[in-house]
Design an enzyme around this catalytic site. Structure first.
Site, mmCIF file in Angstrom:
data_model
loop_
_atom_site.group_PDB
_atom_site.id
_atom_site.type_symbol
_atom_site.label_atom_id
_atom_site.label_comp_id
_atom_site.label_asym_id
_atom_site.label_seq_id
_atom_site.Cartn_x
_atom_site.Cartn_y
_atom_site.Cartn_z
ATOM 1 N N HIS A 8 29.742 4.069 -59.530
ATOM 2 C CA HIS A 8 30.867 4.935 -59.166
ATOM 3 C C HIS A 8 31.052 6.003 -60.241
ATOM 4 O O HIS A 8 30.623 5.832 -61.392
ATOM 5 C CB HIS A 8 32.138 4.111 -59.018
ATOM 6 C CG HIS A 8 32.171 3.299 -57.767
ATOM 7 N ND1 HIS A 8 33.088 2.310 -57.569
ATOM 8 C CD2 HIS A 8 31.404 3.323 -56.644
ATOM 9 C CE1 HIS A 8 32.904 1.762 -56.372
ATOM 10 N NE2 HIS A 8 31.880 2.351 -55.802
ATOM 11 N N LYS A 12 29.930 6.777 -64.727
ATOM 12 C CA LYS A 12 28.830 7.705 -65.032
ATOM 13 C C LYS A 12 28.320 7.525 -66.457
ATOM 14 O O LYS A 12 27.116 7.394 -66.686
ATOM 15 C CB LYS A 12 29.274 9.153 -64.817
ATOM 16 C CG LYS A 12 28.224 10.161 -65.238
ATOM 17 C CD LYS A 12 28.725 11.592 -65.178
ATOM 18 C CE LYS A 12 27.647 12.517 -65.710
ATOM 19 N NZ LYS A 12 28.117 13.863 -65.919
ATOM 20 N N GLY A 35 22.448 9.284 -54.548
ATOM 21 C CA GLY A 35 22.219 10.655 -54.990
ATOM 22 C C GLY A 35 22.765 11.025 -56.352
ATOM 23 O O GLY A 35 22.009 11.427 -57.241
ATOM 24 N N THR A 37 24.173 9.099 -58.675
ATOM 25 C CA THR A 37 23.741 8.152 -59.701
ATOM 26 C C THR A 37 22.315 8.466 -60.141
ATOM 27 O O THR A 37 22.005 8.477 -61.337
ATOM 28 C CB THR A 37 23.827 6.708 -59.173
ATOM 29 O OG1 THR A 37 25.180 6.441 -58.764
ATOM 30 C CG2 THR A 37 23.415 5.712 -60.235
ATOM 31 N N ASP A 60 25.149 4.754 -49.299
ATOM 32 C CA ASP A 60 25.450 3.326 -49.366
ATOM 33 C C ASP A 60 24.821 2.580 -48.193
ATOM 34 O O ASP A 60 24.288 1.485 -48.349
ATOM 35 C CB ASP A 60 26.954 3.079 -49.426
ATOM 36 C CG ASP A 60 27.724 3.761 -48.318
ATOM 37 O OD1 ASP A 60 27.191 4.674 -47.656
ATOM 38 O OD2 ASP A 60 28.891 3.391 -48.089
#
Length: 120
Positions: A8, A12, A35, A37, A60
């Protein structure tokens, strides 16, 4: 080994730091990530990452499909437990499917390090 990675936005920095710390291990395996991540991992490590769609536009679901087809050997999912229940469905579904198909999953840094150090 194929490693699925989801993080999430609030995680990051954690996923970037984790990826840098384990870059030498990750470069020997295929990383598949949602994408954003995937982009964060690529920026931090310069490693190639197979990027799915961003989570909010179907990534997901793509990751879920890979889990259902048992295409992943390990999943790392750094989620924000403080988010609203709107995202709980995806967290619950991904963890449930990993349990169903006996795919190791880490949802926090301690478990992720234990799995990476013992499985890669």
């Amino acid at each position: 080994m194929k490693i699925g990675i989801i993080a999430h936005r609030a995680k990051k920095d954690l996923i970037q730091d984790f990826s840098i710390a384990y870059k030498k291990l990750f470069e020997k395996h295929q990383i598949i990530a949602l994408g954003n991540t995937g982009r964060w991992i690529e920026e931090a490590t310069k490693l190639p990452v197979t990027k799915l769609l961003p989570g909010d536009v179907g990534g997901d679901k793509q990751m879920i499909a890979q889990i259902q087809r048992q295409e992943l050997d390990l999943v790392i999912f750094f989620y924000n437990p403080n988010l609203s229940q709107a995202t709980d469905t995806d967290v619950t579904e991904i963890t449930r499917l990993c349990d169903t198909y006996n795919i190791p999953i880490a949802t926090n840094i301690g478990t992720a390090e234990a799995l990476v150090l013992n499985m890669l």
